[in-house]
Design a protein around this motif. Structure first.
Motif, PDB file in Angstrom:
ATOM      1  N   LYS A  21      -4.908  -7.848  -9.648  1.00 15.86           N
ATOM      2  CA  LYS A  21      -6.192  -7.568  -8.992  1.00 15.86           C
ATOM      3  C   LYS A  21      -7.339  -7.290  -9.960  1.00 15.86           C
ATOM      4  O   LYS A  21      -8.369  -6.738  -9.561  1.00 15.86           O
ATOM      5  CB  LYS A  21      -6.067  -6.423  -7.993  1.00 15.86           C
ATOM      6  N   GLU A  24     -10.402  -8.966  -8.660  1.00 23.69           N
ATOM      7  CA  GLU A  24     -11.123  -8.293  -7.577  1.00 23.69           C
ATOM      8  C   GLU A  24     -12.066  -7.233  -8.157  1.00 23.69           C
ATOM      9  O   GLU A  24     -13.225  -7.121  -7.746  1.00 23.69           O
ATOM     10  CB  GLU A  24     -10.146  -7.638  -6.600  1.00 23.69           C
ATOM     11  N   ILE A  49     -15.514  -3.663  -2.823  1.00 22.57           N
ATOM     12  CA  ILE A  49     -15.628  -4.843  -1.955  1.00 22.57           C
ATOM     13  C   ILE A  49     -15.758  -6.076  -2.844  1.00 22.57           C
ATOM     14  O   ILE A  49     -16.825  -6.366  -3.358  1.00 22.57           O
ATOM     15  CB  ILE A  49     -16.857  -4.730  -1.018  1.00 22.57           C
ATOM     16  N   ARG A  51     -15.344 -10.307  -3.674  1.00 16.03           N
ATOM     17  CA  ARG A  51     -15.654 -11.534  -2.937  1.00 16.03           C
ATOM     18  C   ARG A  51     -14.531 -12.557  -3.063  1.00 16.03           C
ATOM     19  O   ARG A  51     -14.690 -13.721  -2.709  1.00 16.03           O
ATOM     20  CB  ARG A  51     -16.980 -12.113  -3.439  1.00 16.03           C
ATOM     21  N   HIS A  53     -10.030 -12.374  -2.592  1.00 16.70           N
ATOM     22  CA  HIS A  53      -9.024 -11.447  -2.085  1.00 16.70           C
ATOM     23  C   HIS A  53      -7.636 -11.920  -2.495  1.00 16.70           C
ATOM     24  O   HIS A  53      -7.251 -13.052  -2.195  1.00 16.70           O
ATOM     25  CB  HIS A  53      -9.125 -11.343  -0.564  1.00 16.70           C
ATOM     26  N   ILE A  55      -3.975 -12.308  -2.049  1.00 18.92           N
ATOM     27  CA  ILE A  55      -3.008 -12.220  -0.957  1.00 18.92           C
ATOM     28  C   ILE A  55      -1.594 -12.147  -1.559  1.00 18.92           C
ATOM     29  O   ILE A  55      -1.352 -12.661  -2.642  1.00 18.92           O
ATOM     30  CB  ILE A  55      -3.111 -13.414   0.014  1.00 18.92           C
ATOM     31  N   PRO A  63      -5.192 -15.203  -5.462  1.00 20.66           N
ATOM     32  CA  PRO A  63      -6.512 -14.898  -4.914  1.00 20.66           C
ATOM     33  C   PRO A  63      -7.051 -16.068  -4.078  1.00 20.66           C
ATOM     34  O   PRO A  63      -6.841 -17.230  -4.433  1.00 20.66           O
ATOM     35  CB  PRO A  63      -7.391 -14.677  -6.136  1.00 20.66           C
ATOM     36  N   GLN A  65     -10.622 -17.549  -2.406  1.00 18.65           N
ATOM     37  CA  GLN A  65     -12.068 -17.421  -2.433  1.00 18.65           C
ATOM     38  C   GLN A  65     -12.748 -18.696  -1.952  1.00 18.65           C
ATOM     39  O   GLN A  65     -12.094 -19.709  -1.725  1.00 18.65           O
ATOM     40  CB  GLN A  65     -12.581 -17.031  -3.826  1.00 18.65           C
ATOM     41  N   SER A 113     -15.478 -12.165   4.371  1.00 17.56           N
ATOM     42  CA  SER A 113     -15.102 -10.888   4.992  1.00 17.56           C
ATOM     43  C   SER A 113     -16.353 -10.119   5.369  1.00 17.56           C
ATOM     44  O   SER A 113     -17.395 -10.273   4.730  1.00 17.56           O
ATOM     45  CB  SER A 113     -14.291 -10.041   4.020  1.00 17.56           C
ATOM     46  N   TYR A 115     -18.047  -6.382   5.837  1.00 14.16           N
ATOM     47  CA  TYR A 115     -17.938  -4.957   5.503  1.00 14.16           C
ATOM     48  C   TYR A 115     -19.315  -4.334   5.636  1.00 14.16           C
ATOM     49  O   TYR A 115     -20.333  -5.030   5.724  1.00 14.16           O
ATOM     50  CB  TYR A 115     -17.487  -4.772   4.045  1.00 14.16           C
ATOM     51  N   LYS A 147     -18.962 -13.085   0.397  1.00 12.39           N
ATOM     52  CA  LYS A 147     -18.109 -14.166  -0.115  1.00 12.39           C
ATOM     53  C   LYS A 147     -18.495 -14.511  -1.542  1.00 12.39           C
ATOM     54  O   LYS A 147     -19.559 -14.104  -2.011  1.00 12.39           O
ATOM     55  CB  LYS A 147     -18.196 -15.413   0.777  1.00 12.39           C
TER      56      LYS A 147
END
Ligand code: SF4
Ligand code: SF4
Length: 196
Positions: A21, A24, A49, A51, A53, A55, A63, A65, A113, A115, A147
């Motif tokens: 991560k 991120e 937060i 842009r 993610h 998984i 990631p 994107q 996403s 937020y 994003k």
């Protein structure tokens, strides 16, 4: 034939990603100067937060994107034209976003996403919408879509590597790369021809 170039985008190799991560965190830091985030440690007063993610499944981490689609379904779905193509990147104008989720539903990659919006380390209030709570009128938080924007506003001084996006730069195992479709296709064709 026109001269429109396909947009570059960031992509990851599942076989390399170790799920750390770091991408991120780097993405978050790049986009939060206005929240006082100058380094990831000790300066973070808002939720992280990113842009992209990462998984996790039982067999791999990866990631996900934005692919900066040529016929971007997110932009088509936005009722207030908050999503536009600018210099080859699909950009969400946060000040115009009304948080309707149309873009998130339209994206085939799940790359968008929603937020809360933060500014100066504080939640941005939704000034058009008021909710009744404990018989007092209070403001809700503004919710916006986030994003990948290919780090378009990133300041590339201080040792950053040219125009390499932050996520690509920090990945310790080189799982991420910025793909320029024309160049990559041409390389693949050449490699295939060499094998004939
Ligand atoms: S920084 Fe690289 S290895 Fe770590 S989660 Fe991101 S893509 Fe995977
Ligand atoms: S290119 Fe920049 S904005 Fe896009 S996912 Fe990577 S760090 Fe985030």
């Amino acid at each position: 034939m026109n001269n429109v170039q396909p947009s570059p985008f960031v992509i990851a190799e599942a076989g390399k990603c170790i799920g750390c991560k770091a991408c991120e965190l780097a993405c978050f830091a790049v986009h939060n100067d206005h929240n006082g985030v100058v380094a990831a440690v000790g300066t973070v007063t808002v939720p992280v937060i990113p842009r992209l993610h990462v998984i996790r499944t039982e067999s791999f981490t990866l990631p996900v994107q934005c692919r900066q689609c040529e016929n971007a379904p997110c932009a088509e779905a936005c009722p207030v034209q908050a999503i536009r193509r600018e210099e080859g990147t699909i950009v969400i104008h946060e000040e115009s976003c009304i948080g309707c989720k149309g873009c998130a539903m339209a994206c085939p990659f799940g790359a968008i996403s929603l937020y809360k919006a933060y500014s100066n380390g504080k939640v941005v209030p939704q000034i058009q919408l008021k909710e009744r709570q404990h018989s007092a009128m209070v403001r809700s938080a503004k919710v916006i879509a986030y994003k990948c924007d290919l780090c378009r506003t990133r300041d590339h001084k201080d040792g950053a590597m040219g125009n390499v996006p932050a996520c690509v730069e920090v990945c310790p195992v080189e799982a991420l790369s910025l793909v320029h479709p024309d160049t990559s296709v041409s390389r693949s064709r050449t490699a295939a021809a060499m094998r004939l």
